[in-house]
Design a protein around this motif. Structure first.
Motif, mmCIF file in Angstrom:
data_model
loop_
_atom_site.group_PDB
_atom_site.id
_atom_site.type_symbol
_atom_site.label_atom_id
_atom_site.label_comp_id
_atom_site.label_asym_id
_atom_site.label_seq_id
_atom_site.Cartn_x
_atom_site.Cartn_y
_atom_site.Cartn_z
ATOM 1 N N ARG A 119 -2.351 -0.088 30.230
ATOM 2 C CA ARG A 119 -3.423 -0.968 29.794
ATOM 3 C C ARG A 119 -4.717 -0.181 29.646
ATOM 4 N N HIS A 120 -4.975 0.712 30.579
ATOM 5 C CA HIS A 120 -6.191 1.524 30.503
ATOM 6 C C HIS A 120 -6.175 2.380 29.241
ATOM 7 N N ILE A 121 -5.037 2.997 28.961
ATOM 8 C CA ILE A 121 -4.937 3.835 27.769
ATOM 9 C C ILE A 121 -5.157 2.997 26.523
ATOM 10 N N SER A 122 -4.539 1.816 26.470
ATOM 11 C CA SER A 122 -4.685 0.958 25.301
ATOM 12 C C SER A 122 -6.118 0.526 25.110
ATOM 13 N N GLU A 123 -6.766 0.118 26.205
ATOM 14 C CA GLU A 123 -8.142 -0.349 26.109
ATOM 15 C C GLU A 123 -9.082 0.787 25.725
ATOM 16 N N ALA A 124 -8.718 2.014 26.072
ATOM 17 C CA ALA A 124 -9.525 3.159 25.681
ATOM 18 C C ALA A 124 -9.358 3.479 24.203
ATOM 19 N N GLY A 125 -8.352 2.845 23.571
ATOM 20 C CA GLY A 125 -8.179 2.996 22.138
ATOM 21 C C GLY A 125 -7.134 4.011 21.727
ATOM 22 N N TYR A 126 -6.414 4.595 22.650
ATOM 23 C CA TYR A 126 -5.495 5.666 22.280
ATOM 24 C C TYR A 126 -4.220 5.141 21.628
ATOM 25 N N LEU A 169 4.185 8.050 15.311
ATOM 26 C CA LEU A 169 2.749 8.214 15.079
ATOM 27 C C LEU A 169 1.999 8.283 16.403
ATOM 28 N N THR A 170 2.348 7.374 17.292
ATOM 29 C CA THR A 170 1.683 7.315 18.584
ATOM 30 C C THR A 170 1.949 8.580 19.402
ATOM 31 N N TYR A 171 3.207 9.011 19.431
ATOM 32 C CA TYR A 171 3.565 10.185 20.236
ATOM 33 C C TYR A 171 2.859 11.442 19.733
ATOM 34 N N PHE A 172 2.914 11.679 18.425
ATOM 35 C CA PHE A 172 2.292 12.891 17.894
ATOM 36 C C PHE A 172 0.776 12.853 18.025
#
Length: 308
Positions: free
Chosen positions: A9-16, A118-121
């Motif tokens: 959730r933290h990563i998502s909210e940070a926009g990554y 896309l997300t992984y790279f």
């Protein structure tokens, strides 16, 4: 909430997961007021079907990568190849009580896999460039699944990785050639749309290339005010500096966007899409301009406010 879920959730909210400098940006969306009710619910069923596919294949972390852009890819390719859809009602976290309609097919699975790649790279580039904690966390979260997808779709994986790296190089160099930089993202997008190397490949490549350039330029246009303030890289900085006025700059960017979408629309009209064609045209001729119109409105209101 479990520690892993908190971290995601933290990563998502940070926009990554939702957005990055070269991720797809959510500009390829519908213009809801201009869609018929049945068309809107069909589009939503594809969107929810992709969300469910991401959850089934990749768990909670997969669902966080959901985008409108990939929904459009699925809708277009499903129409072109006339896939056999699986339509069914199901629950989702946002609708825990009432079941909602969902559509899945083989192309939903393809779209989900491209989303994960896309997300992984993107995470991989973040780690290489900035040694970011989010980057290494993302690598660990998606590495195993990404490796499987790379083995299944080596052509797409190779191009995604290459073009993301090229974009990173352009950023490091501070390259201000908008056409060249946007072209790297266009090359990435064209590969995603070529699910099969067949009779339709040429038009799909052209369509994906110009749609990708449109997305990149639109995002740079959206970000320019804050990038000028922060000093962050943005290939439109030189374009703005070379324009004698804000009005000239706005006209220049608008013309770029019109040219990119005109080329994309021309390629699209050569594809024999019949199923859901009204939804597809709604997105291409109206929906992709929704964010642009919103930006224009917000800037106008800001100018009027400051003028007072």
């Amino acid at each position: 909430m479990a520690p892993g879920a908190q971290r995601l959730r933290h990563i998502s909210e940070a926009g990554y997961l939702q957005k990055g400098p070269v991720q797809m940006f959510g500009y390829v969306m519908i213009d809801k007021p201009e869609l018929k009710v049945k068309e809107f619910y069909r589009y939503k069923a594809y969107y929810c079907g992709l969300c469910r596919t991401l959850k089934e294949e990749y768990g909670f972390r997969g669902r966080l990568t959901l985008t409108y852009d990939m929904t459009f890819l699925i809708l277009l390719l499903s129409s072109l190849y006339e896939t056999e859809d699986r339509e069914f009602p199901s629950h989702c976290p946002l609708h825990p009580v009432k079941k909602i309609p969902m559509i899945q097919n083989d192309i939903s699975e393809y779209g989900a896999k491209m989303n994960i790649l896309l997300t992984y790279f993107k995470f991989e580039d973040d780690w290489k460039d900035d040694k970011s904690l989010a980057g290494i966390a993302g690598i660990h979260l998606f590495r195993k699944k990404a490796a499987q997808i790379c083995a299944e779709y080596p052509r797409q994986a190779r191009v995604i990785k290459k073009q993301l790296r090229q974009l990173a190089v352009y950023e490091e160099q501070g390259l201000m050639d908008v056409d060249m930089v946007a072209g790297a993202f266009g090359a990435l997008m064209e590969e995603l749309f070529v699910i099969r190397e067949d009779f339709w490949e040429e038009n799909l490549r052209k369509f994906g290339f110009y749609l990708g350039k449109f997305i990149y330029i639109m995002d740079a246009y959206d970000d320019l005010p804050k990038d000028r303030e922060s000093g962050a890289y943005n290939p439109l900085k030189l374009t703005r500096e070379n324009c004698k006025s804000e009005e000239e700059y706005e006209q220049t960017v608008h013309q770029m966007l019109i040219m990119m979408m005109g080329e994309a629309a021309g390629a699209f009209e050569k594809l024999p899409c019949i199923q859901d064609v009204e939804i597809l045209r709604n997105i291409l001729y109206r929906g992709v301009w929704t964010k642009y119109q919103k930006i224009q409105k917000e800037r106008q209101e800001s100018q009027e406010k400051n003028g007072k």
